[in-house]
Structure formats: C-alpha cells, structure tokens
Design a protein around this motif. Structure first.
Motif, PDB file in Angstrom:
ATOM      1  N   CYS A 153       0.819  -1.215   0.000  1.00  0.00           N
ATOM      2  CA  CYS A 153       0.000   0.000   0.000  1.00  0.00           C
ATOM      3  C   CYS A 153       0.855   1.268   0.000  1.00  0.00           C
ATOM      4  CB  CYS A 153      -0.949   0.011   1.198  1.00  0.00           C
ATOM      5  SG  CYS A 153      -2.253  -1.224   1.068  1.00  0.00           S
ATOM      6  N   ALA A 154       2.041   1.195   0.575  1.00  0.00           N
ATOM      7  CA  ALA A 154       2.942   2.346   0.609  1.00  0.00           C
ATOM      8  C   ALA A 154       3.731   2.481  -0.696  1.00  0.00           C
ATOM      9  CB  ALA A 154       3.901   2.218   1.786  1.00  0.00           C
ATOM     10  N   GLY A 155       3.593   1.503  -1.599  1.00  0.00           N
ATOM     11  CA  GLY A 155       4.275   1.563  -2.876  1.00  0.00           C
ATOM     12  C   GLY A 155       5.714   1.089  -2.826  1.00  0.00           C
ATOM     13  N   HIS A 156       6.051   0.276  -1.830  1.00  0.00           N
ATOM     14  CA  HIS A 156       7.423  -0.179  -1.659  1.00  0.00           C
ATOM     15  C   HIS A 156       7.692  -1.567  -2.242  1.00  0.00           C
ATOM     16  CE1 HIS A 156       7.734   2.733   1.990  1.00  0.00           C
ATOM     17  NE2 HIS A 156       7.571   3.353   0.851  1.00  0.00           N
ATOM     18  N   VAL A 157       6.709  -2.132  -2.932  1.00  0.00           N
ATOM     19  CA  VAL A 157       6.899  -3.434  -3.583  1.00  0.00           C
ATOM     20  C   VAL A 157       6.775  -3.200  -5.083  1.00  0.00           C
ATOM     21  CG1 VAL A 157       6.022  -5.785  -3.831  1.00  0.00           C
ATOM     22  CG2 VAL A 157       5.961  -4.667  -1.587  1.00  0.00           C
ATOM     23  N   PRO A 158       7.885  -3.301  -5.787  1.00  0.00           N
ATOM     24  CA  PRO A 158       7.853  -3.022  -7.231  1.00  0.00           C
ATOM     25  C   PRO A 158       6.868  -3.922  -7.974  1.00  0.00           C
ATOM     26  CG  PRO A 158      10.119  -3.268  -6.433  1.00  0.00           C
ATOM     27  CD  PRO A 158       9.208  -3.681  -5.309  1.00  0.00           C
ATOM     28  N   GLY A 159       6.101  -3.296  -8.864  1.00  0.00           N
ATOM     29  CA  GLY A 159       5.201  -4.057  -9.724  1.00  0.00           C
ATOM     30  C   GLY A 159       3.861  -4.412  -9.112  1.00  0.00           C
ATOM     31  N   VAL A 160       3.638  -4.045  -7.845  1.00  0.00           N
ATOM     32  CA  VAL A 160       2.357  -4.352  -7.199  1.00  0.00           C
ATOM     33  C   VAL A 160       1.839  -3.091  -6.529  1.00  0.00           C
ATOM     34  CG1 VAL A 160       1.131  -5.809  -5.551  1.00  0.00           C
ATOM     35  CG2 VAL A 160       3.151  -6.698  -6.709  1.00  0.00           C
ATOM     36  N   SER A 161       0.599  -2.730  -6.814  1.00  0.00           N
ATOM     37  CA  SER A 161      -0.012  -1.574  -6.171  1.00  0.00           C
ATOM     38  C   SER A 161      -1.161  -2.043  -5.277  1.00  0.00           C
ATOM     39  CB  SER A 161      -0.554  -0.602  -7.220  1.00  0.00           C
ATOM     40  OG  SER A 161      -1.703  -1.150  -7.840  1.00  0.00           O
ATOM     41  N   ALA A 162      -1.657  -1.132  -4.464  1.00  0.00           N
ATOM     42  CA  ALA A 162      -2.786  -1.453  -3.592  1.00  0.00           C
ATOM     43  C   ALA A 162      -3.996  -1.883  -4.421  1.00  0.00           C
ATOM     44  CB  ALA A 162      -3.136  -0.257  -2.711  1.00  0.00           C
ATOM     45  N   LEU A 163      -4.208  -1.243  -5.577  1.00  0.00           N
ATOM     46  CA  LEU A 163      -5.341  -1.615  -6.434  1.00  0.00           C
ATOM     47  C   LEU A 163      -5.141  -2.993  -7.051  1.00  0.00           C
ATOM     48  CD1 LEU A 163      -6.403   1.652  -8.262  1.00  0.00           C
ATOM     49  CD2 LEU A 163      -7.725   0.289  -6.639  1.00  0.00           C
ATOM     50  N   ASN A 164      -3.887  -3.313  -7.457  1.00  0.00           N
ATOM     51  CA  ASN A 164      -3.613  -4.660  -7.970  1.00  0.00           C
ATOM     52  C   ASN A 164      -3.960  -5.691  -6.911  1.00  0.00           C
ATOM     53  OD1 ASN A 164      -0.612  -3.455  -9.457  1.00  0.00           O
ATOM     54  ND2 ASN A 164      -2.454  -4.025 -10.567  1.00  0.00           N
ATOM     55  N   LEU A 165      -3.483  -5.440  -5.707  1.00  0.00           N
ATOM     56  CA  LEU A 165      -3.707  -6.369  -4.613  1.00  0.00           C
ATOM     57  C   LEU A 165      -5.196  -6.506  -4.316  1.00  0.00           C
ATOM     58  CD1 LEU A 165      -2.385  -8.179  -2.472  1.00  0.00           C
ATOM     59  CD2 LEU A 165      -2.417  -6.205  -0.948  1.00  0.00           C
ATOM     60  N   LEU A 166      -5.901  -5.385  -4.312  1.00  0.00           N
ATOM     61  CA  LEU A 166      -7.340  -5.407  -4.054  1.00  0.00           C
ATOM     62  C   LEU A 166      -8.057  -6.258  -5.099  1.00  0.00           C
ATOM     63  CD1 LEU A 166      -9.662  -4.359  -2.291  1.00  0.00           C
ATOM     64  CD2 LEU A 166      -9.786  -2.374  -3.793  1.00  0.00           C
ATOM     65  N   SER A 167      -7.677  -6.117  -6.363  1.00  0.00           N
ATOM     66  CA  SER A 167      -8.344  -6.912  -7.397  1.00  0.00           C
ATOM     67  C   SER A 167      -8.015  -8.398  -7.242  1.00  0.00           C
ATOM     68  CB  SER A 167      -7.977  -6.415  -8.794  1.00  0.00           C
ATOM     69  OG  SER A 167      -6.621  -6.641  -9.054  1.00  0.00           O
ATOM     70  N   LEU A 168      -6.801  -8.710  -6.815  1.00  0.00           N
ATOM     71  CA  LEU A 168      -6.451 -10.111  -6.569  1.00  0.00           C
ATOM     72  C   LEU A 168      -7.249 -10.675  -5.401  1.00  0.00           C
ATOM     73  CD1 LEU A 168      -2.566 -10.016  -6.962  1.00  0.00           C
ATOM     74  CD2 LEU A 168      -4.204 -11.151  -8.469  1.00  0.00           C
ATOM     75  N   LEU A 169      -7.367  -9.889  -4.336  1.00  0.00           N
ATOM     76  CA  LEU A 169      -8.122 -10.349  -3.175  1.00  0.00           C
ATOM     77  C   LEU A 169      -9.601 -10.486  -3.504  1.00  0.00           C
ATOM     78  CD1 LEU A 169      -6.380  -8.280  -0.362  1.00  0.00           C
ATOM     79  CD2 LEU A 169      -6.233 -10.750  -0.725  1.00  0.00           C
ATOM     80  N   ARG A 170     -10.104  -9.585  -4.331  1.00  0.00           N
ATOM     81  CA  ARG A 170     -11.508  -9.670  -4.737  1.00  0.00           C
ATOM     82  C   ARG A 170     -11.770 -10.917  -5.553  1.00  0.00           C
ATOM     83  NH1 ARG A 170     -13.001  -4.074  -6.791  1.00  0.00           N
ATOM     84  NH2 ARG A 170     -13.221  -3.092  -4.788  1.00  0.00           N
ATOM     85  N   GLY A 171     -10.809 -11.291  -6.385  1.00  0.00           N
ATOM     86  CA  GLY A 171     -10.951 -12.478  -7.218  1.00  0.00           C
ATOM     87  C   GLY A 171     -11.062 -13.744  -6.398  1.00  0.00           C
TER      88      GLY A 171
END
Length: 180
Positions: A153-171
C-alpha cells in the motif's frame, strides 16, 4: 474535522504508516508491537486510534493503510467501526482499507455474527481478515501479513499496487457474498 484523505500528505521516503482503529486498546498495542518486531525494509510507523475522526494535526504522517479491528465479542466494537467509516474519504477504499475480525475462535461467545462483518467488508469492497489476536502465534502471523500489505500500500513493492492487490483479493472472494 474533515474526512481523512489518503493523498493529502506527501509520502515519506521509505516510510510506511499504518493506522489501527478499534476499541480494544491492549490487543491493538500487542498487534502494533508484533508488527514492529517484523523485518521490514521500510521505516515502519504504527499509529493507534480508538475511532475516527482523528484530531487535526499538521505533523500527522501520510497514512498508507487503515485496519479497522472488530472484536466479534463486542457490539460496541462494530458500532465504533461503522461510525468511524463515515470519516474516511472514498479514495481510501481503493485498496487502503482492511477489516480485521478478532475473537472468531470462540463462536459461542460472539455477540456479532461473522456474516455481519463479511457484509460490512463487502459493502466497502475491502478485504476482511480473521485472526484471534489474543493468541500470540496467530497475532505474530497477522502482524507479518499486515506488514507485507502495508509495504504494498505504501508503494514499496515493485510491480504491485494497492489496487492490484485489491483486485487479486476480490478475485478470491466467495461468489456467494451477494446471498448473505
């Protein structure tokens, strides 16, 4: 006091800030302590609040993730979270809010049914985690997960954003949530 907004502060360099919101002061503090013990490449800042809105403060850092902690043994805990949610800007719900339900291990003592919290998280399109924070091993595992989520969420993991993660969790959500 105005709504808490995710982007009204500039990000700190290599800093990740989480806000734990809930009525269980001792459990929140234990979770915060467990998080601070985790190995983290970022400077980790953990703030605790019983409820929102937060007092206005020029010195308050940008908050990268908010975790609303609901104790399933306390209707007051749920009510507090529900009242706090209206003090958040809608942009926070784009991957920067998570719900954490604790106390699910002792179903017979629960004042709040699990489905109530599932519906709340679903309404706000935010992830829901279950963990009995009173058990140290479970708390340590949850701290580890929250630190990793915070780094994303803080943007410290290259290639993954909070929105990417949210869509993965939603899936991975149960498709039957509409039926609850």
């Amino acid at each position: 006091m105005s709504a808490l907004r995710p982007l009204n502060k500039l990000p700190g360099l290599n800093t990740a800030t989480i806000l734990l919101v809930g009525t269980e002061d001792a459990l929140l503090q234990q979770l915060a302590d467990s998080m601070l013990k985790e190995d983290c490449t970022s400077e980790l800042k953990v703030h605790l609040a019983r409820s929102l809105p937060l007092p206005c403060s020029v010195n308050r850092p940008r908050i990268d993730l908010i975790v609303f902690v609901v104790n399933l043994h306390s209707k007051h805990s749920l009510q507090n979270v529900e009242e706090s949610l209206c003090h958040l800007d809608a942009a926070f719900f784009l991957g920067k809010v998570t719900f954490l339900a604790t106390g699910a291990g002792r179903d017979s003592h629960c004042s709040i049914h699990r489905n109530t919290v599932v519906k709340l998280a679903h309404t706000y399109r935010s992830p829901l985690l279950f963990c009995d924070l009173e058990i140290e091993d479970f708390r340590a595992t949850m701290a580890q997960r929250l630190v990793r989520l915070l780094q994303i969420c803080a943007g410290h993991v290259p290639g993954v954003s909070a929105l990417n993660l949210l869509s993965l969790l939603r899936g991975s959500e149960n498709p039957s949530l509409e039926d609850l």
